[in-house]
Design a protein around this motif. Structure first.
Motif, mmCIF file in Angstrom:
data_model
loop_
_atom_site.group_PDB
_atom_site.id
_atom_site.type_symbol
_atom_site.label_atom_id
_atom_site.label_comp_id
_atom_site.label_asym_id
_atom_site.label_seq_id
_atom_site.Cartn_x
_atom_site.Cartn_y
_atom_site.Cartn_z
ATOM 1 N N PRO A 44 0.838 -1.204 0.000
ATOM 2 C CA PRO A 44 0.000 0.000 0.000
ATOM 3 C C PRO A 44 0.868 1.246 0.000
ATOM 4 N N PRO A 45 0.303 2.374 -0.363
ATOM 5 C CA PRO A 45 1.107 3.615 -0.420
ATOM 6 C C PRO A 45 1.655 4.003 0.941
ATOM 7 N N ARG A 46 2.880 4.508 0.940
ATOM 8 C CA ARG A 46 3.491 4.993 2.183
ATOM 9 C C ARG A 46 2.848 6.303 2.613
ATOM 10 N N ARG A 47 2.580 6.422 3.906
ATOM 11 C CA ARG A 47 2.042 7.669 4.438
ATOM 12 C C ARG A 47 3.180 8.546 4.933
ATOM 13 N N PRO A 48 3.180 9.821 4.607
ATOM 14 C CA PRO A 48 4.261 10.703 5.076
ATOM 15 C C PRO A 48 4.239 10.833 6.594
ATOM 16 N N LEU A 49 5.416 10.930 7.178
ATOM 17 C CA LEU A 49 5.512 11.021 8.634
ATOM 18 C C LEU A 49 4.848 12.274 9.187
ATOM 19 N N ASP A 50 4.808 13.331 8.365
ATOM 20 C CA ASP A 50 4.180 14.566 8.826
ATOM 21 C C ASP A 50 2.731 14.671 8.349
ATOM 22 N N GLY A 51 2.165 13.538 7.902
ATOM 23 C CA GLY A 51 0.794 13.533 7.423
ATOM 24 C C GLY A 51 -0.198 13.382 8.569
ATOM 25 N N PRO A 52 -1.463 13.223 8.244
ATOM 26 C CA PRO A 52 -2.493 13.076 9.280
ATOM 27 C C PRO A 52 -2.333 11.765 10.037
ATOM 28 N N PRO A 53 -2.931 11.647 11.219
ATOM 29 C CA PRO A 53 -2.852 10.405 11.986
ATOM 30 C C PRO A 53 -3.413 9.227 11.194
ATOM 31 N N LEU A 54 -2.940 8.035 11.511
ATOM 32 C CA LEU A 54 -3.365 6.825 10.816
ATOM 33 C C LEU A 54 -4.446 6.104 11.613
ATOM 34 N N ARG A 55 -5.582 5.916 10.993
ATOM 35 C CA ARG A 55 -6.634 5.120 11.623
ATOM 36 C C ARG A 55 -6.107 3.690 11.753
ATOM 37 N N THR A 56 -6.056 3.187 12.989
ATOM 38 C CA THR A 56 -5.357 1.933 13.246
ATOM 39 C C THR A 56 -6.282 0.901 13.870
ATOM 40 N N THR A 57 -6.348 -0.256 13.242
ATOM 41 C CA THR A 57 -7.098 -1.390 13.784
ATOM 42 C C THR A 57 -6.117 -2.333 14.466
ATOM 43 N N ILE A 58 -6.427 -2.721 15.680
ATOM 44 C CA ILE A 58 -5.550 -3.560 16.496
ATOM 45 C C ILE A 58 -6.315 -4.823 16.877
ATOM 46 N N VAL A 59 -5.763 -5.970 16.540
ATOM 47 C CA VAL A 59 -6.408 -7.247 16.855
ATOM 48 C C VAL A 59 -5.808 -7.785 18.149
ATOM 49 N N LEU A 60 -6.652 -7.988 19.134
ATOM 50 C CA LEU A 60 -6.192 -8.490 20.430
ATOM 51 C C LEU A 60 -6.537 -9.960 20.573
ATOM 52 N N GLY A 61 -5.607 -10.702 21.165
ATOM 53 C CA GLY A 61 -5.853 -12.114 21.442
ATOM 54 C C GLY A 61 -6.093 -12.293 22.930
ATOM 55 N N PHE A 157 -15.099 -8.741 8.163
ATOM 56 C CA PHE A 157 -15.202 -7.912 6.956
ATOM 57 C C PHE A 157 -16.063 -6.685 7.234
ATOM 58 N N ARG A 158 -17.162 -6.873 7.924
ATOM 59 C CA ARG A 158 -18.054 -5.752 8.229
ATOM 60 C C ARG A 158 -17.344 -4.715 9.097
ATOM 61 N N ALA A 159 -16.566 -5.184 10.081
ATOM 62 C CA ALA A 159 -15.849 -4.258 10.964
ATOM 63 C C ALA A 159 -14.784 -3.478 10.198
ATOM 64 N N VAL A 160 -14.028 -4.171 9.340
ATOM 65 C CA VAL A 160 -12.957 -3.498 8.588
ATOM 66 C C VAL A 160 -13.540 -2.528 7.568
ATOM 67 N N PHE A 161 -14.577 -2.936 6.859
ATOM 68 C CA PHE A 161 -15.172 -2.066 5.848
ATOM 69 C C PHE A 161 -15.791 -0.830 6.477
ATOM 70 N N ALA A 162 -16.312 -0.969 7.700
ATOM 71 C CA ALA A 162 -16.902 0.190 8.376
ATOM 72 C C ALA A 162 -15.823 1.135 8.887
ATOM 73 N N GLU A 163 -14.718 0.606 9.370
ATOM 74 C CA GLU A 163 -13.659 1.421 9.955
ATOM 75 C C GLU A 163 -12.757 2.055 8.896
ATOM 76 N N LYS A 164 -12.507 1.322 7.793
ATOM 77 C CA LYS A 164 -11.594 1.785 6.726
ATOM 78 C C LYS A 164 -10.245 2.220 7.309
ATOM 79 N N PRO A 165 -9.527 1.286 7.938
ATOM 80 C CA PRO A 165 -8.265 1.661 8.604
ATOM 81 C C PRO A 165 -7.149 1.959 7.620
ATOM 82 N N ASP A 166 -6.172 2.699 8.110
ATOM 83 C CA ASP A 166 -4.936 2.922 7.357
ATOM 84 C C ASP A 166 -3.891 1.864 7.698
#
Length: 245
Positions: A44-61, A157-166
């Protein structure tokens, strides 16, 4: 009928009215296959370090997986990776408490920072939790596992499509396979362009876990990190970056 009449009836590509539906299906399948290969081999495209925050999905076990994930999160800037979206198996009774405790500590730290304004504080402190069915429980039969896996895939799939994480971060629990598959599908159909980072558990010293092997072999994960140098030699595309904790 001579060859001239046959060619004229079939058209320039040899497609007759009767074979047109099959031809279109074949074209669509070919285009989809090419798209899947492109997504699998092109990061996927690299995000610039000085760009906007990254929407992040974290999977916990659970257990050690959760402890290592929060050790990793403490090393990451909450201002850079925000808002955070935690995905937890519906039978996991401990990860939610740990996520809430971690986010409370993040909020206090940000509130005390002199260079964080109110808008950034609101964004960097934002988080959400989604529960999805576990794909397979320990000791569960394979027939029953098929149906529970399909249910988990749909929820993921529903959770990821709704969140649209970076970005998607995971480190081993079986829950992360349907989530990562959802992230890959989102990229294939251009719903989102999440980068998937998988960190193998420190407990895996000689071979990757089943989850790690699946994500490595299928290229569903864009970056695979291991915590032992021997594993990096065994899996050439994996990267060794030291121990998480």
């Amino acid at each position: 009928m001579g060859w001239t009449e046959v060619v004229e009836a079939a058209g320039p590509l040899g497609v007759t009215p009767e074979t047109t539906p099959h031809f279109l299906v074949a074209v669509l399948v070919a285009v989809l296959a090419l798209r899947v290969l492109h997504v699998a081999f092109a990061p996927p495209p690299r995000r610039p370090l000085d760009g906007p925050p990254l929407r992040t999905t974290i999977v916990l076990g659970s257990g050690g997986h959760t402890a290592e994930m929060f050790a990793l999160l403490r090393a990451l800037s909450p201002r850079r990776y925000a808002p955070r979206h935690y995905i937890i198996a519906d039978t996991d009774t401990t990860s939610l408490v740990k996520a809430e405790a971690h986010e409370a500590a993040v909020g206090e730290s940000l509130a005390d920072a002199y260079d964080v304004d109110d808008d950034e504080l609101a964004t960097a402190s934002e988080y959400a939790v989604t529960r999805i069915p576990r794909a397979r429980e320990v000791g569960q039969g394979w027939v029953h596992s098929f149906f529970t896996t399909m249910r988990a895939m749909f929820s993921a799939f529903r959770a990821v499509f709704a969140e649209k994480p970076d970005a998607v971060l995971c480190n081993g629990p079986g829950t992360c396979v349907p989530v990562v598959a959802g992230a890959f599908a989102a990229r294939v159909i251009a719903v989102a362009t999440p980068a998937v980072v998988y960190v193998e558990s420190a407990a895996r010293t000689k071979t990757m876990s089943l989850t790690g092997r699946i994500l490595y072999a299928t290229r569903l994960a864009d970056e695979v990190f291991v915590q032992w140098e021997g594993l990096a030699r065994k899996y050439p595309r994996a990267k060794y970056a030291g121990r998480v904790c």
